[in-house]
Enzyme design. Sequence first.
Site, short mmCIF file in Angstrom:
data_model
loop_
_atom_site.label_atom_id
_atom_site.label_comp_id
_atom_site.label_asym_id
_atom_site.label_seq_id
_atom_site.Cartn_x
_atom_site.Cartn_y
_atom_site.Cartn_z
N ASP A 144 0.87 -1.17 0.00
CA ASP A 144 0.00 0.00 0.00
C ASP A 144 0.91 1.22 0.00
O ASP A 144 1.59 1.50 0.99
CB ASP A 144 -0.88 -0.03 1.25
CG ASP A 144 -1.77 1.18 1.41
OD1 ASP A 144 -1.64 2.16 0.64
OD2 ASP A 144 -2.63 1.15 2.31
N ASN A 193 -4.70 13.32 -11.12
CA ASN A 193 -5.34 13.89 -12.29
C ASN A 193 -4.78 15.31 -12.47
O ASN A 193 -4.04 15.79 -11.61
CB ASN A 193 -6.87 13.87 -12.17
CG ASN A 193 -7.36 14.62 -10.95
OD1 ASN A 193 -6.96 15.76 -10.70
ND2 ASN A 193 -8.24 14.00 -10.19
N GLY A 238 -4.83 2.13 -13.89
CA GLY A 238 -6.14 1.95 -13.26
C GLY A 238 -7.24 2.46 -14.18
O GLY A 238 -7.39 2.00 -15.31
N TYR A 248 -7.39 4.98 -15.94
CA TYR A 248 -6.92 5.56 -17.20
C TYR A 248 -6.69 4.51 -18.26
O TYR A 248 -6.43 4.84 -19.41
CB TYR A 248 -5.66 6.40 -16.97
CG TYR A 248 -5.92 7.75 -16.34
CD1 TYR A 248 -7.16 8.10 -15.78
CD2 TYR A 248 -4.93 8.70 -16.29
CE1 TYR A 248 -7.38 9.33 -15.21
CE2 TYR A 248 -5.14 9.95 -15.72
CZ TYR A 248 -6.38 10.26 -15.19
OH TYR A 248 -6.59 11.49 -14.62
N GLY A 250 -8.87 5.77 -6.92
CA GLY A 250 -7.67 4.94 -6.97
C GLY A 250 -6.57 5.44 -6.06
O GLY A 250 -6.81 5.88 -4.93
N VAL A 251 -5.33 5.40 -6.56
CA VAL A 251 -4.16 5.83 -5.80
C VAL A 251 -4.32 7.29 -5.37
O VAL A 251 -4.01 7.65 -4.23
CB VAL A 251 -2.87 5.65 -6.64
CG1 VAL A 251 -1.68 6.31 -5.97
CG2 VAL A 251 -2.59 4.18 -6.87
N ASP A 252 -4.78 8.13 -6.27
CA ASP A 252 -4.94 9.55 -5.99
C ASP A 252 -5.84 9.78 -4.77
O ASP A 252 -5.47 10.49 -3.83
CB ASP A 252 -5.53 10.23 -7.23
CG ASP A 252 -5.49 11.74 -7.19
OD1 ASP A 252 -4.77 12.32 -6.36
OD2 ASP A 252 -6.16 12.35 -8.04
#
Length: 179
Positions: free
Chosen positions: A10, A24, A119, A121, A32-34
């Site tokens: 993680d 973004n 992901g 994208y 997601g990660v963001d």
Amino acid sequence: MERFSIIVGDITQSDAEAIVNAANTSLLGGSGVDGAIHRAAGPALLSECRGLGGCETGKAKLTHGYNLRARYVLHTPGPVWQGGGLGEPALLASCYRSCLTLAAEHGIRSVDFPSISTGIYGYPLPLAATVALKAIMDFLAEHDLPERVRMVCHTEAAAEVYRQTWNLWYAGDRDDRMR
């Protein structure tokens, strides 16, 4: 290579000096990660990001890590996959190079990356792994900083794609292979 590794984990729990956010272009959080990084870092990260004026795809910007273990976050918007004919590989490589350049400029010794653009994208993982690893390995061959770079994969399946790609392109012999 001693300076590079692939792990499963993680990224919000990373002990690297800087982690990379697959952001973004607004830098104001997302999924997601963001979203995970923004949630883990707390509201001060969003506040700092508001003052940055966004970020172009393939570029990177640096913020503090706030409630994260990482001291810094390198934010980079990756390309949305549209079939590969619209410059996506060059933009994705630029994400990795921009983050590593920014880290080196700030004396950051360790950086952990997620798999950028794979992901929502939609960048195909095997293609993204090839682009990411070439950008990272080329940079490390020419620069002393960062001293340690890790690809932090969310699943073992993703890590296996990265390991197989690394072994194909960078393992000199059987003893050099990542397992």
